[in-house]
Design a protein around this motif. Structure first.
Motif, PDB file in Angstrom:
ATOM      1  N   GLU A 156       0.801  -1.219   0.000  1.00 49.30           N
ATOM      2  CA  GLU A 156       0.000   0.000   0.000  1.00 49.30           C
ATOM      3  C   GLU A 156       0.838   1.276   0.000  1.00 49.30           C
ATOM      4  O   GLU A 156       0.283   2.372  -0.090  1.00 49.30           O
ATOM      5  CB  GLU A 156      -0.923   0.013   1.223  1.00 49.30           C
ATOM      6  N   ARG A 159       0.146   3.884  -2.637  1.00 53.25           N
ATOM      7  CA  ARG A 159      -1.146   4.550  -2.429  1.00 53.25           C
ATOM      8  C   ARG A 159      -1.054   5.567  -1.310  1.00 53.25           C
ATOM      9  O   ARG A 159      -1.615   6.674  -1.404  1.00 53.25           O
ATOM     10  CB  ARG A 159      -2.227   3.510  -2.113  1.00 53.25           C
ATOM     11  N   GLU A 256      -1.470  -0.369 -14.871  1.00 53.52           N
ATOM     12  CA  GLU A 256      -1.832   1.007 -14.552  1.00 53.52           C
ATOM     13  C   GLU A 256      -1.335   1.964 -15.621  1.00 53.52           C
ATOM     14  O   GLU A 256      -2.026   2.912 -15.999  1.00 53.52           O
ATOM     15  CB  GLU A 256      -1.250   1.386 -13.188  1.00 53.52           C
ATOM     16  N   HIS A 286      -7.844  -4.371  -6.792  1.00 51.23           N
ATOM     17  CA  HIS A 286      -6.782  -3.723  -6.023  1.00 51.23           C
ATOM     18  C   HIS A 286      -5.759  -4.744  -5.547  1.00 51.23           C
ATOM     19  O   HIS A 286      -4.545  -4.526  -5.651  1.00 51.23           O
ATOM     20  CB  HIS A 286      -7.375  -2.983  -4.835  1.00 51.23           C
ATOM     21  N   CYS A 290      -1.713  -4.774  -6.679  1.00 47.06           N
ATOM     22  CA  CYS A 290      -0.670  -4.521  -5.686  1.00 47.06           C
ATOM     23  C   CYS A 290       0.023  -5.822  -5.295  1.00 47.06           C
ATOM     24  O   CYS A 290       0.568  -5.947  -4.209  1.00 47.06           O
ATOM     25  CB  CYS A 290      -1.218  -3.818  -4.442  1.00 47.06           C
TER      26      CYS A 290
END
Length: 376
Positions: A156, A159, A256, A286, A290
């Motif tokens: 994460e 992000r 992405e 998600h 990731c």
């Protein structure tokens, strides 16, 4: 600043921050000069080693009453501490260790008032953040300089960087050790792996160690002697990071990047993958994007860094846009189940691998690739 009462750490400190009244209660209007003199000596010794000091101002692991002081006493304590310690250039302010476990003794409004007081009364504007157990602090607040996070969700980090727009420090990712607690029993190899994932993800990480000892002196609580395998390997990572020409920013995944392209620019091979991604539920999508199979970051166009974890690809050509980097895996170690560091071709001025490099790539085109693991 305050003593801690927790597993393997039930000793009485030699001094306390305040004098006592006749009834034994703490008199926060009378700071202990001897306590602060001792604290300053310790802080200066640490600073002399070139270490930054993230000083914890409050915490919940308490049996003396410091975690439950009235707000007026909290402010009085901070006022003296800030006047006394703010001149130290190496100091940071950690508003609390695991602030969320101090509730309801301190409400969120109380914490926000304490944060505002520290920020307004520190004339040198040292770094300031607040560490969580579960619930993250609001790192978007104007006085917070960086995110201070306890988590194992290292995927994460990109992000968090986008969401907070501030540096991210994973200051508790568990500890190398052998405690009967999940947070204090990861291997040295896993600790090193988490460090690489943090840094290649664009964040930073802090080390801790919790090996059992007959005298209950654990590095995590009371210092002592480091016993683990991770520090020397983290030192290697530090050398890699310090030799880079700038700060690392995480690279977007190929998916992405493709989603941001115009439809006409997308290669045909990627279209069915994007179509499938678009049909996934957001949480599932998600977790896929990731995934831990690749960690990559860059310093603008000057250097790129990839971390491949426990993958064992023998040979790869990496082409993230322009340029290429060639990595080799030594098969002689395969029988032992060990991985060697890939040969790293770093961007140098004048050509790939140095002036007049045989590959003929410019420094702007060259890419640096590192594959790191260590033998069990």
């Amino acid at each position: 600043v305050f003593p801690k009462d927790y597993d393997y750490n039930h000793n009485e400190p030699p001094l306390y921050a305040f004098a006592r009244r006749e009834d034994g209660s703490w008199d926060t209007s009378r700071p202990s000069i001897a306590f602060y003199q001792r604290l300053e000596r310790i802080l200066r010794r640490i600073a002399a080693l070139g270490i930054q000091l993230d000083l914890i101002l409050f915490h919940p692991y308490d049996r003396w009453g410091f975690a439950a002081m009235p707000q007026a006493d909290n402010i009085r304590y901070l006022d003296y501490l800030l006047r006394r310690l703010s001149a130290m250039p190496e100091i940071w302010w950690s508003l609390a260790n695991e602030y969320d476990l101090c509730m309801p003794k301190k409400t969120l409004a109380d914490w926000e008032a304490l944060e505002a007081f520290v920020a307004s009364c520190d004339p040198y504007h040292h770094l300031l953040s607040c560490h969580n157990c579960f619930c993250f602090w609001d790192f978007k607040r104007k006085d917070v300089t960086h995110a201070s996070i306890q988590t194992r969700a290292l995927t994460e980090i990109p992000r968090y960087l986008r969401e907070y727009g501030k540096p991210v420090v994973i200051d508790e990712c568990c500890y190398e050790g052998d405690l009967p607690h999940i947070w204090g029993s990861i291997s040295g190899q896993e600790m090193v792996r988490r460090f690489w994932r943090c840094y290649v993800g664009g964040g930073a990480c802090t080390h801790g160690e919790t090996f059992l000892s007959p005298d209950d002196v654990l590095w995590w609580a009371r210092g002592g002697v480091l016993k683990g395998e991770s520090p020397k390997r983290i030192a290697f990572l530090r050398r890699v990071i310090e030799e880079l020409p700038g700060f690392l920013s995480p690279l977007e995944s190929v998916w992405e990047e493709a989603e941001q392209q115009d439809e006409a620019q997308r290669p045909d091979w990627i279209r069915p993958f994007l179509a499938s991604l678009s049909r996934m539920a957001p949480p599932d999508r998600h977790m896929l994007l990731c995934g831990e199979h690749l960690w990559a970051a860059h310093c603008a166009e000057d250097a790129y860094l990839w971390y491949y974890g426990q993958q064992t690809a023998r040979e790869q050509i990496i082409k993230p846009g322009r340029g290429a980097g060639h990595m080799e895996y030594d098969p002689r170690d395969a029988a032992n189940g060990r991985k060697r560091a890939c040969r790293a071709h770093a961007a140098r001025s004048g050509g790939y691998g140095g002036a007049g490099g045989s590959d003929g790539l410019t420094a702007r085109e060259a890419r640096a690739a590192f594959f790191f693991s260590f033998s069990p």
